[in-house]
Design a protein around this motif. Structure first.
Motif, PDB file in Angstrom:
ATOM      1  N   VAL A  99      51.780  23.973   8.046  1.00  0.00           N
ATOM      2  CA  VAL A  99      50.816  22.916   7.741  1.00  0.00           C
ATOM      3  C   VAL A  99      49.525  23.523   7.211  1.00  0.00           C
ATOM      4  N   LYS A 100      49.042  24.598   7.851  1.00  0.00           N
ATOM      5  CA  LYS A 100      47.805  25.247   7.425  1.00  0.00           C
ATOM      6  C   LYS A 100      47.949  25.833   6.021  1.00  0.00           C
ATOM      7  N   ARG A 101      49.072  26.456   5.745  1.00  0.00           N
ATOM      8  CA  ARG A 101      49.298  27.053   4.420  1.00  0.00           C
ATOM      9  C   ARG A 101      49.272  25.985   3.332  1.00  0.00           C
ATOM     10  N   VAL A 102      49.935  24.869   3.594  1.00  0.00           N
ATOM     11  CA  VAL A 102      49.998  23.786   2.608  1.00  0.00           C
ATOM     12  C   VAL A 102      48.612  23.177   2.399  1.00  0.00           C
ATOM     13  N   ALA A 103      47.866  22.960   3.478  1.00  0.00           N
ATOM     14  CA  ALA A 103      46.543  22.337   3.366  1.00  0.00           C
ATOM     15  C   ALA A 103      45.607  23.196   2.520  1.00  0.00           C
ATOM     16  N   GLY A 104      45.568  24.497   2.777  1.00  0.00           N
ATOM     17  CA  GLY A 104      44.703  25.386   2.006  1.00  0.00           C
ATOM     18  C   GLY A 104      45.069  25.416   0.536  1.00  0.00           C
ATOM     19  N   CYS A 105      46.361  25.460   0.250  1.00  0.00           N
ATOM     20  CA  CYS A 105      46.836  25.501  -1.129  1.00  0.00           C
ATOM     21  C   CYS A 105      46.441  24.223  -1.876  1.00  0.00           C
ATOM     22  N   ALA A 106      46.669  23.076  -1.267  1.00  0.00           N
ATOM     23  CA  ALA A 106      46.378  21.799  -1.917  1.00  0.00           C
ATOM     24  C   ALA A 106      44.886  21.628  -2.171  1.00  0.00           C
ATOM     25  N   LEU A 107      44.043  21.989  -1.190  1.00  0.00           N
ATOM     26  CA  LEU A 107      42.605  21.822  -1.354  1.00  0.00           C
ATOM     27  C   LEU A 107      42.052  22.731  -2.440  1.00  0.00           C
ATOM     28  N   ALA A 108      42.522  23.973  -2.493  1.00  0.00           N
ATOM     29  CA  ALA A 108      42.052  24.895  -3.527  1.00  0.00           C
ATOM     30  C   ALA A 108      42.415  24.385  -4.919  1.00  0.00           C
ATOM     31  N   PHE A 109      43.646  23.896  -5.072  1.00  0.00           N
ATOM     32  CA  PHE A 109      44.085  23.419  -6.383  1.00  0.00           C
ATOM     33  C   PHE A 109      43.295  22.199  -6.837  1.00  0.00           C
ATOM     34  N   VAL A 110      43.171  21.198  -5.973  1.00  0.00           N
ATOM     35  CA  VAL A 110      42.557  19.942  -6.393  1.00  0.00           C
ATOM     36  C   VAL A 110      41.062  20.125  -6.673  1.00  0.00           C
ATOM     37  N   THR A 111      40.401  21.021  -5.955  1.00  0.00           N
ATOM     38  CA  THR A 111      38.981  21.265  -6.219  1.00  0.00           C
ATOM     39  C   THR A 111      38.775  21.834  -7.616  1.00  0.00           C
ATOM     40  N   GLY A 112      39.549  22.864  -7.972  1.00  0.00           N
ATOM     41  CA  GLY A 112      39.423  23.453  -9.302  1.00  0.00           C
ATOM     42  C   GLY A 112      39.797  22.474 -10.402  1.00  0.00           C
ATOM     43  N   PHE A 113      40.885  21.750 -10.204  1.00  0.00           N
ATOM     44  CA  PHE A 113      41.353  20.802 -11.213  1.00  0.00           C
ATOM     45  C   PHE A 113      40.327  19.706 -11.461  1.00  0.00           C
ATOM     46  N   SER A 114      39.765  19.157 -10.404  1.00  0.00           N
ATOM     47  CA  SER A 114      38.850  18.027 -10.558  1.00  0.00           C
ATOM     48  C   SER A 114      37.554  18.435 -11.247  1.00  0.00           C
ATOM     49  N   LEU A 151      32.234  11.911 -13.808  1.00  0.00           N
ATOM     50  CA  LEU A 151      31.325  12.671 -12.954  1.00  0.00           C
ATOM     51  C   LEU A 151      31.640  12.484 -11.473  1.00  0.00           C
ATOM     52  N   SER A 152      32.177  11.323 -11.123  1.00  0.00           N
ATOM     53  CA  SER A 152      32.487  11.039  -9.710  1.00  0.00           C
ATOM     54  C   SER A 152      33.850  11.578  -9.279  1.00  0.00           C
ATOM     55  N   MET A 153      34.664  12.070 -10.228  1.00  0.00           N
ATOM     56  CA  MET A 153      36.051  12.415  -9.912  1.00  0.00           C
ATOM     57  C   MET A 153      36.217  13.559  -8.903  1.00  0.00           C
ATOM     58  N   PRO A 154      35.419  14.655  -8.940  1.00  0.00           N
ATOM     59  CA  PRO A 154      35.652  15.709  -7.940  1.00  0.00           C
ATOM     60  C   PRO A 154      35.576  15.208  -6.494  1.00  0.00           C
ATOM     61  N   LEU A 207      30.070   8.095  -7.050  1.00  0.00           N
ATOM     62  CA  LEU A 207      29.802   9.497  -6.729  1.00  0.00           C
ATOM     63  C   LEU A 207      29.114   9.631  -5.374  1.00  0.00           C
ATOM     64  N   LEU A 208      28.071   8.850  -5.151  1.00  0.00           N
ATOM     65  CA  LEU A 208      27.318   8.958  -3.901  1.00  0.00           C
ATOM     66  C   LEU A 208      28.136   8.496  -2.703  1.00  0.00           C
ATOM     67  N   SER A 209      28.867   7.400  -2.837  1.00  0.00           N
ATOM     68  CA  SER A 209      29.621   6.872  -1.705  1.00  0.00           C
ATOM     69  C   SER A 209      30.821   7.755  -1.373  1.00  0.00           C
ATOM     70  N   ALA A 210      31.565   8.207  -2.390  1.00  0.00           N
ATOM     71  CA  ALA A 210      32.715   9.078  -2.130  1.00  0.00           C
ATOM     72  C   ALA A 210      32.266  10.427  -1.593  1.00  0.00           C
ATOM     73  N   GLY A 211      31.164  10.968  -2.121  1.00  0.00           N
ATOM     74  CA  GLY A 211      30.658  12.251  -1.633  1.00  0.00           C
ATOM     75  C   GLY A 211      30.241  12.194  -0.182  1.00  0.00           C
ATOM     76  N   THR A 212      29.592  11.108   0.199  1.00  0.00           N
ATOM     77  CA  THR A 212      29.180  10.947   1.599  1.00  0.00           C
ATOM     78  C   THR A 212      30.391  10.828   2.517  1.00  0.00           C
ATOM     79  N   ALA A 213      31.388  10.042   2.114  1.00  0.00           N
ATOM     80  CA  ALA A 213      32.598   9.889   2.924  1.00  0.00           C
ATOM     81  C   ALA A 213      33.345  11.207   3.045  1.00  0.00           C
ATOM     82  N   LEU A 214      33.404  11.980   1.962  1.00  0.00           N
ATOM     83  CA  LEU A 214      34.078  13.280   1.996  1.00  0.00           C
ATOM     84  C   LEU A 214      33.407  14.223   2.984  1.00  0.00           C
ATOM     85  N   ALA A 215      32.085  14.307   2.944  1.00  0.00           N
ATOM     86  CA  ALA A 215      31.367  15.193   3.866  1.00  0.00           C
ATOM     87  C   ALA A 215      31.603  14.780   5.317  1.00  0.00           C
ATOM     88  N   ALA A 216      31.563  13.487   5.582  1.00  0.00           N
ATOM     89  CA  ALA A 216      31.767  13.014   6.957  1.00  0.00           C
ATOM     90  C   ALA A 216      33.195  13.254   7.422  1.00  0.00           C
TER      91      ALA A 216
END
Length: 483
Positions: A99-114, A151-154, A207-216
């Motif tokens: 589970v940990k391996r998959v989570a790290g892989c997915a997060l790294a990919f989607v961050t760069g892509f977005s 601009l809000s996509m990442p 952008l502001l609403s999704a960013g706040t929800a992501l941080a929380a």
């Protein structure tokens, strides 16, 4: 390194692989259904303010940006689906380290892509809007709204992948709570920022609403030490293993292509719509706002079916998988039909009230509202069939069968729906476009049922089994060398 756990030690997994199916499925689906309905309401809220403050000529800008957002979101959700399936199967099999391996892989990919997508979208927005033949009255609105949507996509994409991984682990409540944060902020910010910055305010609010929800959400994942949280040595998984990344891409690319194919067909049909002028484009954009409420129940139940089926496949409980498909599709069909009838009833009883939320009575001397009414009379009911397609494909994808659903959508979109509209347009006019929607939905449901019934998806190995085999072979070779 995280130690493996048994499936029974994870309460969510044990609940999914034992006990009554229908109540568990519905309890899991309800938070997701509420989340999706609230997301739809947020989109409706933005469209209401855009239509009422800026007029019907701004509505096609919202529809165009939504098609691109869903296309790219689908590409990200391909990785999210692959990650959710792998996480569900790993929990079912009792392997928390995977589970940990998959989570790290997915997060790294989607961050760069977005981040790449956001930059490219900002630069290329004018070219895309012009390529669609957007009416001159709409162009400025469309370019500005598309740029700020990109601009809000990442923030949106990273949040969605986290949510899909949590649902893959059987947790629908945590995503629901933080999606409420996103939606609540969006409801507050859209009218304020729309008045201050024009149509750019809609993208800024996202952008502001999704960013706040992501941080929380990230803070809660780590505070509660949820299965996908990366601690200590787990952080190394943010630098993905090449073999794991390629495996997940192979599983995720078909769904990404499916989104590109599906939304690409919508772009093609949007180009046909734009040829009829700004009034027809605005009518289509207004009518399409209501289609979401028929599609949402099927999508929510499909995601729940996928998570539940993946855990049962990982645990080897195939009779339960068949029952998940049957009961889930029946529930999805019932809810989608109810939503369709409710929209029709509200329109008939209250003088097109649902459409008048977006379209002012005086827009184009009432022509926009009249056209939107005709569009929904033809097209709205056809989306009921899509709930069957989504439910059946959710189950087959739970065993990693990603390519066949993509091929079905390629066929139904580009060999059935788009040619139907193009070939019949000389006789039916714009009605050919509207009739192409139910035609495509019904044919996709029939093909989905055929693949579910006779396809070879049940014979596939568990998603991470190729990596397990490779690791076992390497360990055996090391042991032999040591001897």
């Amino acid at each position: 390194m995280s130690a493996p756990v048994t499936a029974s030690s994870h309460s969510l997994a044990s609940r999914f692989v034992a006990g009554p199916i229908a109540p568990t499925l519905m309890r899991f689906a309800l938070p997701l259904l509420a989340t999706n309905l609230l997301h739809a309401a947020t989109g409706t809220w933005a469209a209401v303010w855009v239509g009422q403050l800026l007029g019907a000529s701004a509505l096609p800008a919202v529809a165009t940006a939504a098609v691109l957002l869903f296309m790219l979101m689908g590409a990200v959700m391909g990785m999210g689906t692959a990650a959710g399936v792998a996480i569900g199967q790993s929990l079912g099999a009792g392997d928390l380290h995977a589970v940990k391996r998959v989570a790290g892989c997915a997060l790294a990919f989607v961050t760069g892509f977005s981040l790449i997508v956001a930059a490219a979208g900002w630069v290329l927005a004018p070219l895309l809007i012009d390529a669609l033949g957007t009416p001159a009255e709409v162009r400025t609105y469309a370019v500005v709204h598309l740029r700020f949507t990109c601009l809000s996509m990442p923030a949106i994409f990273v949040y969605l992948v986290l949510v899909m991984m949590l649902r893959g682990s059987g947790d629908a409540r945590t995503p629901f709570r933080f999606t409420l944060v996103w939606i609540g902020l969006s409801l507050l910010l859209v009218p304020v920022l729309l008045r201050a910055f024009g149509i750019a305010g809609v993208g800024l609010a996202n952008l502001l609403s999704a960013g706040t929800a992501l941080a929380a959400l990230l803070r809660t994942i780590y505070r509660r030490r949820l299965p996908i949280a990366l601690h200590g040595d787990d952080i190394r998984h943010l630098r993905p293993e090449r073999a794991l990344l390629l495996l997940m891409l192979r599983r995720g690319v078909p769904m990404a292509l499916e989104s590109i194919v599906t939304q690409g067909a919508y772009f093609a049909l949007l180009g046909l719509v734009n040829r009829y002028g700004a009034a027809t484009a605005a009518a289509y954009a207004g009518a399409a706002q209501l289609w979401t409420y028929v599609q949402v129940p099927g999508n929510a139940l499909a995601a729940s079916m996928s998570a539940m089926a993946a855990m049962n496949i990982g645990a080897g409980r195939w009779p339960r998988v068949e029952q998940i498909a049957l009961r889930g599709c029946l529930a999805s069909l019932a809810v989608s039909t109810t939503a369709t009838l409710l929209i029709y009833a509200l329109g008939a009883a209250f003088d097109d009230l649902p459409l008048r939320l977006f379209i002012r009575d005086g827009d184009a001397d009432g022509e926009v509202l009249a056209q939107a009414r005709r569009i929904n009379f033809i097209a709205l009911w056809g989306w009921i069939a899509l709930s069957i397609t989504m439910g059946l494909f959710a189950v087959v994808r739970a065993n990693g069968a990603m390519l066949a659903p993509t091929l079905v959508f390629v066929v139904t979109m580009w060999l059935f729906r788009v040619p139907f509209a193009v070939w019949l347009e000389p006789w039916l006019g714009s009605a050919a476009i509207w009739w192409s929607f139910p035609f495509g939905s019904i044919t996709s449901a029939l093909l989905a049922w055929a693949y579910f019934r006779w396809g070879g998806w049940r014979r596939r190995p568990l998603m991470l089994s190729p990596l397990a085999s490779t690791a076992a072979a390497a360990a055996a070779a090391d042991t032999h060398f040591g001897e």
